[in-house]
Design a protein around this motif. Sequence first.
Motif, short mmCIF file in Angstrom:
data_model
loop_
_atom_site.label_atom_id
_atom_site.label_comp_id
_atom_site.label_asym_id
_atom_site.label_seq_id
_atom_site.Cartn_x
_atom_site.Cartn_y
_atom_site.Cartn_z
N VAL A 203 -1.43 -1.55 5.73
CA VAL A 203 -0.03 -1.53 5.28
C VAL A 203 0.26 -2.62 4.23
N TYR A 204 -0.67 -3.56 4.07
CA TYR A 204 -0.45 -4.61 3.07
C TYR A 204 -1.78 -5.25 2.70
N GLU A 205 -1.94 -5.58 1.41
CA GLU A 205 -3.14 -6.28 0.93
C GLU A 205 -2.78 -7.03 -0.34
N THR A 206 -3.31 -8.24 -0.49
CA THR A 206 -3.09 -9.02 -1.70
C THR A 206 -4.32 -9.86 -1.99
N ALA A 207 -4.55 -10.10 -3.27
CA ALA A 207 -5.61 -11.00 -3.71
C ALA A 207 -5.01 -12.23 -4.39
N ASN A 208 -3.70 -12.39 -4.28
CA ASN A 208 -3.00 -13.51 -4.92
C ASN A 208 -2.18 -14.29 -3.91
N VAL B 217 0.85 -1.18 0.00
CA VAL B 217 0.00 0.00 0.00
C VAL B 217 0.89 1.23 0.00
N ALA B 218 0.52 2.27 -0.74
CA ALA B 218 1.32 3.48 -0.84
C ALA B 218 1.55 4.06 0.55
N GLY B 219 2.82 4.45 0.80
CA GLY B 219 3.16 5.06 2.08
C GLY B 219 3.42 4.04 3.16
N ALA B 220 3.29 2.73 2.85
CA ALA B 220 3.48 1.71 3.88
C ALA B 220 4.79 0.98 3.71
N GLY B 221 5.66 1.38 2.76
CA GLY B 221 6.93 0.69 2.56
C GLY B 221 6.78 -0.41 1.52
N SER B 222 7.92 -1.01 1.16
CA SER B 222 7.91 -2.08 0.16
C SER B 222 7.26 -3.32 0.72
N ALA B 223 6.62 -4.11 -0.17
CA ALA B 223 5.96 -5.33 0.27
C ALA B 223 6.24 -6.43 -0.73
N SER B 224 6.21 -7.67 -0.27
CA SER B 224 6.41 -8.82 -1.13
C SER B 224 5.78 -10.04 -0.51
N ALA B 225 5.28 -10.93 -1.36
CA ALA B 225 4.71 -12.20 -0.89
C ALA B 225 5.44 -13.32 -1.58
N SER B 226 5.78 -14.35 -0.86
CA SER B 226 6.50 -15.48 -1.43
C SER B 226 5.99 -16.77 -0.83
N ALA B 227 5.94 -17.82 -1.66
CA ALA B 227 5.42 -19.10 -1.18
C ALA B 227 6.54 -20.11 -1.17
N SER B 228 6.46 -21.09 -0.27
CA SER B 228 7.40 -22.20 -0.22
C SER B 228 6.59 -23.47 0.01
#
Length: 282
Positions: free
Chosen positions: A236-241, A118-129
């Motif tokens: 601060v973070y949201e994903t639909a994937n 989300v803008a203004g919330a810093g970088s974000a990333s999602a990763s799966a294992s």
Amino acid sequence: MAVLETITGMADHRDPGRPVRATTLVVTRSGGQVPAPAPEMVEYTPFPARDPFGTSVLRRRRTLILAVLVAMLSVAAYAFGPVRPPRNRPVAPPAAQQTGPQLAPDGTTDQPATEEGVAGAGSASASASPAPSKASPTAASAAPAVGNTAPAGPRNVAAGAAVEASSVEAPHLAPSNAIDGNGETRWGSGFADPQWIKLDLGNQYPLGRVAITWERAYATRFQVEVSGDGNAWKKVYETANGNGGTTVFFATGNTSRYVKITGLARISEYGYSIIDIAVFTA
């Protein structure tokens, strides 16, 4: 009696161009007549010419046979001798495969590329294992000290925090299992949407990296919010994937006390299941 030495013109059979030296015995009588030469002549035979190789044919053959035998023995000794140890060649270690963001014991890591932050919330990333890994128990720290100043250095302030959830599937799947540092325990929610789990860090901290390790019943769509007082919330973070495994993002730039994770869509008919939540200071 007189002895006359003469050189005949007959060639030597060993060397056609070499004359033969011969000695002729002549008997002289007192009458002065020189009788005819005696019928026998003693021929002086010169030494034969030296063999250019210095040996006779037989000796050369013996030398050649000995040389062949020595060569054969040398080859046999090399072929049937002691086995030489192979040379040790350094083997390059196999390259490590990165299967997803891993949590270091001290909480430090490089910030992943921005995915759906989300803008203004810093970088974000999602990763799966394939097999979610639990944060090391050594990464957990003591409960935050009283006061508004967080200790220097990144540390996991989620360990020991107060935690509550919107629902619990069973008593052994309590919300506290998500912050106990045990990879064998988990929080499981009811089988409905939406569901949430909330952490009270006990104090306001400048937030940095946040990591959520899901069980197989993960959220395909979820969001993360933070708050300083528990009333006003900031996403601060949201994903639909969402694809399970360990989701890592950064909430840099936010000083908060509460962290809330809300599941909006499930991967299956079961509820939401979280193995571990780690919140590190900036």
